[in-house]
Design an enzyme around this catalytic site. Structure first.
Site, mmCIF file in Angstrom:
data_model
loop_
_atom_site.group_PDB
_atom_site.id
_atom_site.type_symbol
_atom_site.label_atom_id
_atom_site.label_comp_id
_atom_site.label_asym_id
_atom_site.label_seq_id
_atom_site.Cartn_x
_atom_site.Cartn_y
_atom_site.Cartn_z
ATOM 1 C CD GLU A 14 -110.335 42.491 -51.185
ATOM 2 O OE1 GLU A 14 -109.228 42.179 -51.626
ATOM 3 O OE2 GLU A 14 -111.074 43.338 -51.704
ATOM 4 C CB CYS A 71 -112.119 45.862 -53.055
ATOM 5 S SG CYS A 71 -110.444 45.856 -53.645
#
Lengths: 487, 487
Positions: free
Chosen positions: A237, A274
């Site tokens: 990610e 995030c």
């Protein structure tokens, strides 16, 4: 931070890394062979150990990360919940995706169909690079470790340098639980230091990698994983801007609510999430802008550490120094920063303006009309989330929703992307660079699929098959038979 | 081969490739948006068109591939069956993996759970590199095309140079069916030439790649796919030795049957099958060896083309020239070649002796005792298949089976790996280099999963959701709700 703990977490030596990987390789078969019930007991046991040591762990985390106590209390609860949810996932057995074809002499392919019995098996040792911003939920005992252990894989965690003492403490708890449950030595290992991480990643015995972090760092590791003589899956990610599109309708009717929600989403955990919204499209002369301009100062708390703070400052500078970008509000040390520019500017200078600022900042982008809004929406790609604030009777909102599904792994309606829930249907992933493997998620029960591969057994006698594949199905796992739905 | 057809298949120019990819990109949304019923109709329509033109297509294939008519008749039947099986897969809807979480204020994570509704969506334009050895089943209208179209992705096929006229003819049939069914122009494209393939693979609009072919060629393309600014999934089947382990029991009691089966598996289709057994372990002084030594000549038919024949000759030479390898039987032009050596030799010189010989040859490997047999079995890795001939009361057979599951995607018992069935539980894949993506299969209904990614919709109003996710579930697709099994 106590002196004793700091001394105990120097970088792992090359010999120690080699020994850790060798132990994981040796543990792969016996750990995979333990029963699903035993595997679930390990996951529940780690959750219990975390909860039992919550006070000590949270104190360590506070010293190492600057995160506030209530946030860490919530994160630890989330982390032990996540482990227990994976224990349930293991016991359910659906993750094995058992499929059975009975032999069929009249199979219309033109040749008799043999008996085939297929299930997922663990990939082998998994290397997890822990993240800085969730010292529990995306770190040593976090989602990648929980899902890889649930899949039946040994796990080696490369600790994040931001919280070494906490990493050691959690690692010791995990090792104790594994030993108590009779898991083979080597089922879990913990290493420190960038070189140690690279050494493990390129070791032939490591079968898959999970990573949460920056695009630059993640891409370098991805390239190493793909460049091995035997390439391995790299689940990374790497970053996301998480655009938010506010339609004219919503800006008109709900400006105070939207402005307040945005400030919370940008400032909480000092913006080090995030899924923090990094680009928010609003109409020109919008009441949302007026609300935000009136905002004096939104405090954010300190950042995780100096490395993260420096990275944030550098990312912000790139945007802030653009001649067409101005400060709308905030930006003093310890408060959220709101920047503003026009859609025309963003579209003309995409590379300079569309990149993640990992911290408490966002770029407001004004649009003149719906065509410009849609053009902006179509210009983004590779996002964890896209959020739309609008009205369901508005054609523009429908068009935004349709575009968003092609851009992101999660699409939100009138809600903010922070505060990711750990559930059965969660999707935390998206086209690159949100993730390197867009078909996977790193949060939610589907995360287990990253660490499995199928094997089909053809015409193997019943008593030689794994129990999940035997005619009697002694573990009662769900199975699809001859193409009919799993029961 | 007719002159007209040959003239029509020169290499695709750079401008033509760009136009083909652009058309696929433009078709991605409208093709994905067509109903599941329409998508199934296209797949059935292509199957019908292949069957209706069988005589003409088979005549073309015979001229271009040297494969015998009965084999091609069977392969075409398999290919149209495969398309119809994917049509059923589309209508079933299970591939969408719909998961629904209802909102839950008391979710034990510690924060309310939002409503999440998740399903798989198509990745976007898929580039398929067609294989040489199955001019129907792994070529223009083969499994990769069928599964990618079934997933809702436009498909660009890079034709195999071995059968260009057939590729053009099949491509025209597909385009006609798509047009008749109202699919958008660009949903299918066909390109010729290595440069055209590389250009398409590196085009930003291409979202995934499927490949069946050699390890060297496939690895080069894999590296390009991973090295793109935006990397894309590369599903490559790169080669396999498909080892067969014959226990002492089986060799003693069933030598004639095993020898006959081996000769068929090695010689059929001139050994040009990805699952042809390339290494067969038998006991020293085995009656199987005696049977095979008695074999005079097993005819194989001609090879596909000169390129394949040259590659085979070169791969065989590497093994045959080894000082410890001798010819057991055959090897004249047009007949199968059986080579023989010892387990000690193979273990001492693995790189020279364990590689695919794509053609009618196999290496018999003698072992002295069960320990040596197990050591050989543990030394192989990255296989599509491992086959074991044995008795279920034999401990060595159990140990071989357990090792094989760690090595291959399909494990066979007392049967030969050639003659791959297209089914629900099939697994055609395995650890690298068998495939570059070991969690996937290129054959069977699960092959559709390669071309999908999940999207979760959070708190989106019912009327704005795709129909599969709406409360009413108008298409009746199976769905998991709050973690409970799909219905």
């Amino acid at each position: 931070m106590t002196g004793i703990l700091v001394e105990s977490v120097t970088d792992t030596t090359s010999d120690e890394v080699a020994a850790t990987v060798a132990a994981a390789a040796a543990a792969a078969r016996p750990w995979a062979a333990m029963s699903l019930a035993d595997r679930a007991r390990v996951l529940d046991g780690i959750a219990d150990a975390l909860d039992a040591h919550a006070a000590q762990l949270i104190a360590l985390a506070m010293r190492e990360t600057n995160l506030a106590e209530p946030r860490l209390v919530g994160e630890l609860r989330r982390t032990s919940f996540q482990l227990r949810l994976f224990a349930q996932t293991v016991l359910d057995g659906g993750f094995l995706d058992v499929r059975i074809d009975d032999a069929d002499a009249d199979w219309p392919m033109g040749a008799p169909r043999p008996e085939l019995r297929r299930m997922n098996i663990p990939l082998g040792p998994v290397l997890n690079f822990a993240a800085s911003n969730f010292p529990f939920a995306f770190s040593v005992a976090g989602g990648d470790t929980a899902s890889a252990l649930a899949a039946g894989c040994p796990v080696i965690v490369k600790a994040n340098p931001g919280h070494p003492a906490l990493s050691s403490a959690v690692g010791e708890l995990i090792e104790t639980v594994l030993a108590e449950c009779g898991a083979p030595r080597g089922s879990f290992g913990l290493i420190f230091g960038r070189n140690a991480g690279v050494q493990a990643l390129t070791h032939p015995a490591v079968a898959a990698v999970a990573f949460t972090g920056s695009t630059a760092g993640g891409r370098a590791l991805y390239d190493l994983a793909c460049g091995r003589p035997v390439p391995i899956p790299f689940y990374g990610e790497l970053g996301s801007i998480n655009p938010v599109f506010v339609t004219a309708d919503a800006a008109r009717s709900r400006a105070p609510e939207i402005a307040a929600g945005l400030l919370t989403a940008v400032s909480s955990s000092a913006g080090q999430l995030c899924t923090k919204p990094g680009l928010v499209a609003v109409p020109e002369q919008s009441p949302v802008l007026d609300e935000l301009t009136r905002t004096a100062s939104v405090p954010t708390g300190e950042m995780l550490n100096e490395t993260i703070a420096a990275g944030f400052a550098s990312a912000v500078a790139r945007v802030r120094e653009h001649p067409e970008v101005r400060v709308l509000a905030g930006g003093s040390p310890g408060e959220a920063l709101l920047l503003v520019t026009s859609t025309r500017t963003v579209l003309a200078d995409r590379d300079a303006l569309m990149h993640e600022m990992f911290g408490p900042a966002t770029l407001l982008v004004t649009y003149r009309d719906n065509d410009e809004l849609l053009e902006l929406a179509r210009s983004v790609h590779g996002e964890l989330t896209v959020s739309i604030f609008g009205d369901h009777t508005d054609d523009t909102a429908h068009a935004l929703l349709s575009t968003a599904a092609g851009t992101a792994g999660r699409v939100l309606w009138n809600s903010w992307p922070t505060g990711l829930s750990v559930t059965y249907a969660q999707q935390h992933g998206g086209p690159y660079p949100a993730t390197t493997a867009p078909a996977t998620t790193s949060v939610g029960t589907a995360a287990i699929a990253r660490f499995l591969r199928p094997v089909a057994f053809q015409s193997v006698p019943d008593e030689m098959l794994p129990p999940q594949l035997r005619i009697a199905n002694p573990l009662g796992v769900p199975r699809s038979v001859n193409g009919a739905r799993a029961q």
